[in-house]
Design a protein around this motif. Structure first.
Motif, PDB file in Angstrom:
ATOM      1  N   TYR A 172     183.021  57.245   8.558  1.00  0.00           N
ATOM      2  CA  TYR A 172     182.744  57.128   7.091  1.00  0.00           C
ATOM      3  C   TYR A 172     181.426  56.686   6.754  1.00  0.00           C
ATOM      4  CZ  TYR A 172     183.615  57.663   2.197  1.00  0.00           C
ATOM      5  OH  TYR A 172     183.552  58.059   0.962  1.00  0.00           O
ATOM      6  N   ILE A 173     181.192  55.784   7.254  1.00  0.00           N
ATOM      7  CA  ILE A 173     179.792  54.967   7.182  1.00  0.00           C
ATOM      8  C   ILE A 173     178.514  55.750   7.592  1.00  0.00           C
ATOM      9  CG2 ILE A 173     178.192  53.078   7.497  1.00  0.00           C
ATOM     10  CD1 ILE A 173     180.520  52.473   5.639  1.00  0.00           C
ATOM     11  N   ILE A 174     178.611  56.509   8.643  1.00  0.00           N
ATOM     12  CA  ILE A 174     177.923  57.387   8.965  1.00  0.00           C
ATOM     13  C   ILE A 174     177.499  58.689   8.162  1.00  0.00           C
ATOM     14  CG2 ILE A 174     176.972  59.200  10.728  1.00  0.00           C
ATOM     15  CD1 ILE A 174     178.407  57.315  12.880  1.00  0.00           C
ATOM     16  N   LEU A 175     178.601  59.331   7.441  1.00  0.00           N
ATOM     17  CA  LEU A 175     178.791  60.356   6.529  1.00  0.00           C
ATOM     18  C   LEU A 175     177.936  59.986   5.293  1.00  0.00           C
ATOM     19  CD1 LEU A 175     179.928  62.857   5.393  1.00  0.00           C
ATOM     20  CD2 LEU A 175     182.110  61.650   4.572  1.00  0.00           C
ATOM     21  N   THR A 176     178.301  58.557   4.729  1.00  0.00           N
ATOM     22  CA  THR A 176     177.870  58.111   3.366  1.00  0.00           C
ATOM     23  C   THR A 176     176.451  57.765   3.839  1.00  0.00           C
ATOM     24  OG1 THR A 176     178.368  55.719   4.172  1.00  0.00           O
ATOM     25  CG2 THR A 176     179.906  57.157   2.567  1.00  0.00           C
ATOM     26  N   ALA A 177     175.923  57.367   5.011  1.00  0.00           N
ATOM     27  CA  ALA A 177     174.276  57.421   5.420  1.00  0.00           C
ATOM     28  C   ALA A 177     173.747  58.541   5.308  1.00  0.00           C
ATOM     29  CB  ALA A 177     174.246  56.707   6.867  1.00  0.00           C
ATOM     30  N   CYS A 178     174.537  59.925   5.872  1.00  0.00           N
ATOM     31  CA  CYS A 178     173.679  60.979   5.449  1.00  0.00           C
ATOM     32  C   CYS A 178     173.648  61.768   4.372  1.00  0.00           C
ATOM     33  CB  CYS A 178     174.690  62.144   6.509  1.00  0.00           C
ATOM     34  SG  CYS A 178     174.687  61.766   8.490  1.00  0.00           S
ATOM     35  N   ILE A 179     174.532  61.269   3.498  1.00  0.00           N
ATOM     36  CA  ILE A 179     174.579  61.536   2.038  1.00  0.00           C
ATOM     37  C   ILE A 179     173.340  60.943   1.533  1.00  0.00           C
ATOM     38  CG2 ILE A 179     175.889  61.571  -0.068  1.00  0.00           C
ATOM     39  CD1 ILE A 179     178.457  61.462   1.494  1.00  0.00           C
ATOM     40  N   GLY A 180     173.260  59.591   1.778  1.00  0.00           N
ATOM     41  CA  GLY A 180     172.204  58.784   1.180  1.00  0.00           C
ATOM     42  C   GLY A 180     170.790  59.632   1.574  1.00  0.00           C
ATOM     43  N   LEU A 181     170.764  59.899   2.742  1.00  0.00           N
ATOM     44  CA  LEU A 181     169.558  60.606   3.259  1.00  0.00           C
ATOM     45  C   LEU A 181     169.255  61.856   2.512  1.00  0.00           C
ATOM     46  CD1 LEU A 181     169.700  59.753   7.233  1.00  0.00           C
ATOM     47  CD2 LEU A 181     167.886  59.199   5.585  1.00  0.00           C
TER      48      LEU A 181
ATOM     49  N   VAL B  42     177.197  58.400  -3.968  1.00  0.00           N
ATOM     50  CA  VAL B  42     176.091  59.090  -3.723  1.00  0.00           C
ATOM     51  C   VAL B  42     175.537  58.417  -2.357  1.00  0.00           C
ATOM     52  CG1 VAL B  42     175.563  58.999  -6.248  1.00  0.00           C
ATOM     53  CG2 VAL B  42     174.745  56.757  -4.753  1.00  0.00           C
ATOM     54  N   GLY B  43     176.369  57.841  -1.626  1.00  0.00           N
ATOM     55  CA  GLY B  43     175.774  57.198  -0.088  1.00  0.00           C
ATOM     56  C   GLY B  43     175.312  55.906  -0.053  1.00  0.00           C
ATOM     57  N   LEU B  44     174.992  55.503   1.140  1.00  0.00           N
ATOM     58  CA  LEU B  44     174.491  54.208   1.338  1.00  0.00           C
ATOM     59  C   LEU B  44     172.836  54.240   0.787  1.00  0.00           C
ATOM     60  CD1 LEU B  44     175.416  53.560   4.957  1.00  0.00           C
ATOM     61  CD2 LEU B  44     176.555  53.069   2.907  1.00  0.00           C
ATOM     62  N   GLY B  45     172.417  53.098   0.212  1.00  0.00           N
ATOM     63  CA  GLY B  45     171.250  52.906  -0.256  1.00  0.00           C
ATOM     64  C   GLY B  45     170.790  53.635  -1.606  1.00  0.00           C
ATOM     65  N   GLY B  46     171.895  53.917  -2.374  1.00  0.00           N
ATOM     66  CA  GLY B  46     171.881  54.366  -3.729  1.00  0.00           C
ATOM     67  C   GLY B  46     171.340  53.175  -4.725  1.00  0.00           C
ATOM     68  N   THR B  47     170.377  53.485  -5.693  1.00  0.00           N
ATOM     69  CA  THR B  47     169.719  52.542  -6.428  1.00  0.00           C
ATOM     70  C   THR B  47     169.799  53.168  -7.975  1.00  0.00           C
ATOM     71  OG1 THR B  47     167.583  53.755  -6.168  1.00  0.00           O
ATOM     72  CG2 THR B  47     168.282  51.766  -4.671  1.00  0.00           C
ATOM     73  N   LEU B  48     169.943  52.406  -8.816  1.00  0.00           N
ATOM     74  CA  LEU B  48     169.539  52.682 -10.373  1.00  0.00           C
ATOM     75  C   LEU B  48     168.589  52.166 -10.999  1.00  0.00           C
ATOM     76  CD1 LEU B  48     173.444  51.234 -11.119  1.00  0.00           C
ATOM     77  CD2 LEU B  48     172.671  53.598 -10.788  1.00  0.00           C
ATOM     78  N   ASP B  49     168.180  52.820 -11.935  1.00  0.00           N
ATOM     79  CA  ASP B  49     166.994  52.704 -12.628  1.00  0.00           C
ATOM     80  C   ASP B  49     167.201  51.587 -13.660  1.00  0.00           C
ATOM     81  OD1 ASP B  49     164.565  52.559 -14.234  1.00  0.00           O
ATOM     82  OD2 ASP B  49     164.639  54.564 -14.736  1.00  0.00           O
ATOM     83  N   MET B  50     166.659  50.329 -13.575  1.00  0.00           N
ATOM     84  CA  MET B  50     167.047  49.291 -14.503  1.00  0.00           C
ATOM     85  C   MET B  50     165.827  49.009 -15.297  1.00  0.00           C
ATOM     86  SD  MET B  50     170.012  48.186 -13.763  1.00  0.00           S
ATOM     87  CE  MET B  50     171.086  48.347 -12.279  1.00  0.00           C
ATOM     88  N   SER B  51     164.876  49.837 -15.335  1.00  0.00           N
ATOM     89  CA  SER B  51     163.513  49.693 -16.162  1.00  0.00           C
ATOM     90  C   SER B  51     164.130  49.274 -17.763  1.00  0.00           C
ATOM     91  CB  SER B  51     162.636  50.899 -16.145  1.00  0.00           C
ATOM     92  OG  SER B  51     163.185  52.174 -16.631  1.00  0.00           O
TER      93      SER B  51
END
Length: 421
Positions: free
Chosen positions: A86-95, A308-317
């Motif tokens: 599942y972690i590999i799947l979420t990594a692929c989603i992130g990519l 949204v997968g591994l490495g997902g970030t948000l805009d905090m500006s």
């Protein structure tokens, strides 16, 4: 105190030694060498933790492989394999979604590291025996570690050690050991005034849960003791040792709210008064993040299921909390940290990930209510504590070793016979 294979015992000692050394000496080196303090230093400290722990795991596995004594419990292998898939799947989603490669790798490293801590502890058959003979010795070690790091002037709290210490205190109250309670109180007296609000609120929740658990198990006397201890600790931590020494004659003029702990309690209580919740900057930030997560997931069912997968970030500006923006490695438009645990889990791992975290949480609670093994109780309580702490500081759940270690030690207790709790 530590039971298991020779290699397993060495592994646990290595894990805790590197954890303590990096959070004490390593934090100071980062502060002096890179000028990073507080939240800004956390990514660097965690990187050192990951590197040192991976080295220990590699050496453990290498020695096991050379000795041809490498056996992973079948059920553990299945569970860990499913999580890894599942972690590999979420990594692929992130990519696929173009998430930051740096954060994809760091997210993957933390989860894989946690799973490896679990597996190595299971293979090593590690069991930290807790009974009347070993309790005070273990508490002395954890207490000294907390105090030494505190007096070194390190800003970071040894979270895993702190919650193990709190769990040991809970067990000491359960068995009605006054000597153990007194030993355990001293570090709390010293640390309590400087705890941040998240840690302070976590302690309050743990005290309430412990009291409820004691009443449920018919330990009424112990429940009253925990209430007394709480009042005692708050009183003396509030006054402070130096204040007592310097102002014995003027003690009647003491003002509670002028003390460090008094200010902490005041800042906590004021949040719930006069509609101040909407004005508190840290609460505003967390609400901002939750809204940003909801906006990011939108109406896409696949994002809700898998995140949204591994490495997902948000805009905090547009966030009002400048400390979060300044601590972001990639800038305010790509902030990785989401404080609220359910929101962070759904954001990166979807509802599937939230289901796994919920299952772990309730399995730990089940252990607390049903186990008769002291070691299982202490480590279940420590695991429960880190999850409660992580509810508003999500990154600590997977980056701190205590949850993974606790799950493995609890599993290892099934093969031992010990005195009932």
């Amino acid at each position: 105190m530590i039971i298991g294979t020779k290699l397993g015992k060495s592994w646990v000692v290595y894990l805790f030694l590197t954890y303590i050394l990096i959070y004490s000496i390593g934090t100071k080196v980062i502060e002096i060498g890179l000028g990073k303090i507080g939240f800004a230093a956390i990514p660097y400290v965690r990187a050192l933790i990951v590197a040192s722990t991976l080295f220990g795991i590699f050496m453990f596995m290498l020695i096991k492989f050379i000795n041809r004594n490498f056996e992973i419990p079948k059920k553990d292998l299945i569970i860990v394999s499913l999580i890894l898939y599942y972690i590999i799947l979420t990594a692929c989603i992130g990519l696929y979604l173009g998430n930051s490669l740096l954060y994809i790798l760091s997210d993957m490293a933390y989860v894989i590291l946690g799973l490896m801590i679990y597996i190595v502890t299971r293979i090593g058959k590690v069991y930290i025996e807790i009974n009347m003979n070993t309790l005070n010795k273990i508490m002395l070690i954890t207490g000294l570690c907390l105090l030494i790091v505190k007096f070194m002037g390190v800003n970071s709290l040894l979270v895993s050690i702190f919650f193990i210490h709190a769990a040991l205190l809970t067990y000491a109250v359960f068995i009605f050991s006054f000597k153990s309670i007194l030993i355990n109180i001293i570090p709390l007296l010293v640390l309590l005034p400087s705890l941040n609000r998240t840690a302070f609120l976590t302690l309050i929740i743990l005290i309430g849960f412990t009291t409820f658990l004691m009443l449920l198990k018919g330990k009424v006397k112990q429940a009253f003791i925990i209430i007394f201890i709480t009042s005692f600790v708050i009183l003396f931590a509030s006054i402070g040792f130096s204040y007592v020494i310097n102002n014995l004659v003027q003690i009647s003029q003491w003002e509670f709210m002028s003390t460090p702990l008094g200010r902490r309690i005041y800042n906590t209580l004021i949040v719930f008064a006069d509609n101040s919740v909407s004005k508190d900057i840290s609460i505003q930030q967390r609400l901002f993040e939750v809204k940003a997560v909801l906006d990011s997931l939108g109406n896409n069912p696949l994002k809700w299921i898998f995140g949204v997968g591994l490495g997902g970030t948000l805009d905090m500006s547009t966030s009002l909390d400048t400390s979060v923006q300044s601590a972001a490695l990639l800038g305010e438009a790509d902030v990785h940290n989401v404080h609220i645990l359910p929101a962070a889990t759904v954001f990166r791992f979807g509802l599937v990930g939230l289901l796994v975290v919920t299952a772990i949480f309730f399995n730990i609670i089940k252990t607390l209510f049903k186990t008769k093994d002291p070691t299982a109780f202490v480590f279940a309580f420590a695991g429960f504590a880190i999850i409660i702490f992580s509810l508003s500081a999500s990154s600590f759940m997977i980056t701190e070793p205590i949850l993974w270690l606790s799950l493995a030690v609890i599993k290892n207790t099934m093969y031992r016979n010990t005195a009932p709790l």
